[in-house]
Design an enzyme around this catalytic site. Sequence first.
Site, PDB file in Angstrom:
ATOM      1  N   GLU A 168       0.806  -1.226   0.000  1.00 48.84           N
ATOM      2  CA  GLU A 168       0.000   0.000   0.000  1.00 48.84           C
ATOM      3  C   GLU A 168       0.842   1.282   0.000  1.00 48.84           C
ATOM      4  O   GLU A 168       0.773   2.065   0.955  1.00 48.84           O
ATOM      5  CB  GLU A 168      -0.938   0.023   1.209  1.00 48.84           C
ATOM      6  CG  GLU A 168      -1.927  -1.104   1.250  1.00 48.84           C
ATOM      7  CD  GLU A 168      -2.943  -0.967   2.393  1.00 48.84           C
ATOM      8  OE1 GLU A 168      -2.942   0.064   3.079  1.00 48.84           O
ATOM      9  OE2 GLU A 168      -3.732  -1.901   2.576  1.00 48.84           O
ATOM     10  N   GLU A 352      -5.127  -8.607   0.984  1.00 46.62           N
ATOM     11  CA  GLU A 352      -5.808  -8.230   2.234  1.00 46.62           C
ATOM     12  C   GLU A 352      -7.288  -8.009   1.957  1.00 46.62           C
ATOM     13  O   GLU A 352      -7.661  -7.428   0.935  1.00 46.62           O
ATOM     14  CB  GLU A 352      -5.276  -6.913   2.819  1.00 46.62           C
ATOM     15  CG  GLU A 352      -3.912  -6.995   3.428  1.00 46.62           C
ATOM     16  CD  GLU A 352      -3.452  -5.663   4.036  1.00 46.62           C
ATOM     17  OE1 GLU A 352      -4.326  -4.849   4.442  1.00 46.62           O
ATOM     18  OE2 GLU A 352      -2.241  -5.453   4.093  1.00 46.62           O
TER      19      GLU A 352
HETATM   20  O1  IFM Z   1      -3.893  -2.789   9.256  1.00 43.56           O
HETATM   21  C1  IFM Z   1      -3.861  -2.343   7.941  1.00 43.56           C
HETATM   22  C2  IFM Z   1      -2.709  -2.967   7.190  1.00 43.56           C
HETATM   23  O2  IFM Z   1      -1.497  -2.733   7.803  1.00 43.56           O
HETATM   24  C3  IFM Z   1      -2.643  -2.403   5.793  1.00 43.56           C
HETATM   25  N1  IFM Z   1      -3.911  -2.496   5.136  1.00 43.56           N
HETATM   26  C4  IFM Z   1      -5.084  -2.053   5.841  1.00 43.56           C
HETATM   27  C5  IFM Z   1      -5.135  -2.686   7.209  1.00 43.56           C
HETATM   28  C6  IFM Z   1      -6.397  -2.232   7.945  1.00 43.56           C
HETATM   29  O3  IFM Z   1      -6.427  -0.856   8.081  1.00 43.56           O
END
Ligand code: IFM
Length: 454
Positions: A168, A352
């Site tokens: 990200e 994710e």
């Molecule tokens: O916790 C974060 C993660 O580190 C990166 N993506 C989003 C998640 C939730 O906010």
Amino acid sequence: MTGVDTRFPAGFSWGAATSAFQIEGAWDEDGKGPSTWDTRGHRDGGISGGATGDVACDHYHRLDTDLELMRELGLTSYRFSVSWPRVRPDGRGRWNSAGLDFYDRLVDGLLNRGIEPMLTLYHWDHPQALEDTGGWANRDMAGFFAEYAEGVAERLGDRVTRWVTLNEPLSVIHSELALRASSSLSAGERRRRALRMAHHLLLAHGLAVPRLRAADRGGEIGISLNLSGMTPASDTVEDRAAAARAEAYEDRLFLDPLLLMHYPEVDGAPVVDCDPADHALIVAPIDFLGINWYAPSRIADGGAGVFGYTRTDFPGVGRNMLGWPVAPSAFGRLFSWLRESYPALPPIHITENGMPGLDEPDVTGSVKDLRRIAYLRACLRQILRAIDAGMDIRGYHVWSLLDNLEWEHGYRPRFGLVHVDFATLARTPKTSYHWYRRFIAEQRGLRGGVPCSG
Ligand code: IFM
């Protein structure tokens, strides 16, 4: 039984994800150097509730317990990150063999349990020593990162199944913008600085890919982007233009240079003006695109942000405890947008997907996170639909295996399949853990959509 048609392709990876700073703890043990997030946690008001990552889930000392949780869950893939300052304390000098040993044990522990390691090299916690030389605003960071990536691959490249260079990068620049919101820099200066950082992050990725390929023994290489999918808040020219800007400054900011070899344009000009030679580096071929998805965005013109747009509520759509819209069907719209916008999309791994909650054990000791199950199930249905429509999606990782330190929000938002009591560090698998375990078992019992006998 688990509420999702059991039709995922054979060989699909079933995973869960975490990151180093959010779970490891042991912030200064065995030669680890401080990260930017350690510094932030130790600063007054740096993280909500005065939280730090000093102990977090104490994963560093509870590795075997956590590996057993993964095995019992039936994971076939586990996504974790390496803490750059644990293995190279000041970012570019001496390597810390004790830190590398930890990841050696983690990778071996996964492989011994039949779980493929998906290793993220950068999940935001870079060495404070590098931040002191300008962090991502300094172009040299790209070279430091590529060197670090190569060093980790030399040590673990014989066993890592998949590499994620960056997690990200958009969140990195958003976090920086939030930190500098009240600085003396003008909005234009903050915007330009953020975009310069984005470019350096992309360069870091582009420089690392060939070095990983050279040092690794055949692992796949990708990058994880958080995408959202933009909807204008109304049909007005202003809101539609704002949504197009949001698309350029967020969803396309990394995808376009990675896949199309140019930056998206706003008002007829690329959002970053760079040397064409940089584009040639950034477009280094990847084996997969990692997508992190949580919620869509509804965009209106105006607001205090440096890009001239703001997020608004979707009428009639509920929000989770972090204020994000709960709209899993929008995941499907993102897939359609991706297919239309990027004809040569690489294979996709969902790196994710998850939902925050305030989950606590009830009087019987169980943690009934039923809203999370409903959300994950609905997202999985969207993935299945996209696969049926021809998208090459090869894996799925729930965020997160464990409740953990949710960055500036501290320990209150809980994303885990496993509840962590941060006073005792006891782990309690939630109802979602048991659901996901049955779901994975069901999926792994199938071959090509036909249930195996027995
Ligand atoms: O916790 C974060 C993660 O580190 C990166 N993506 C989003 C998640 C939730 O906010």
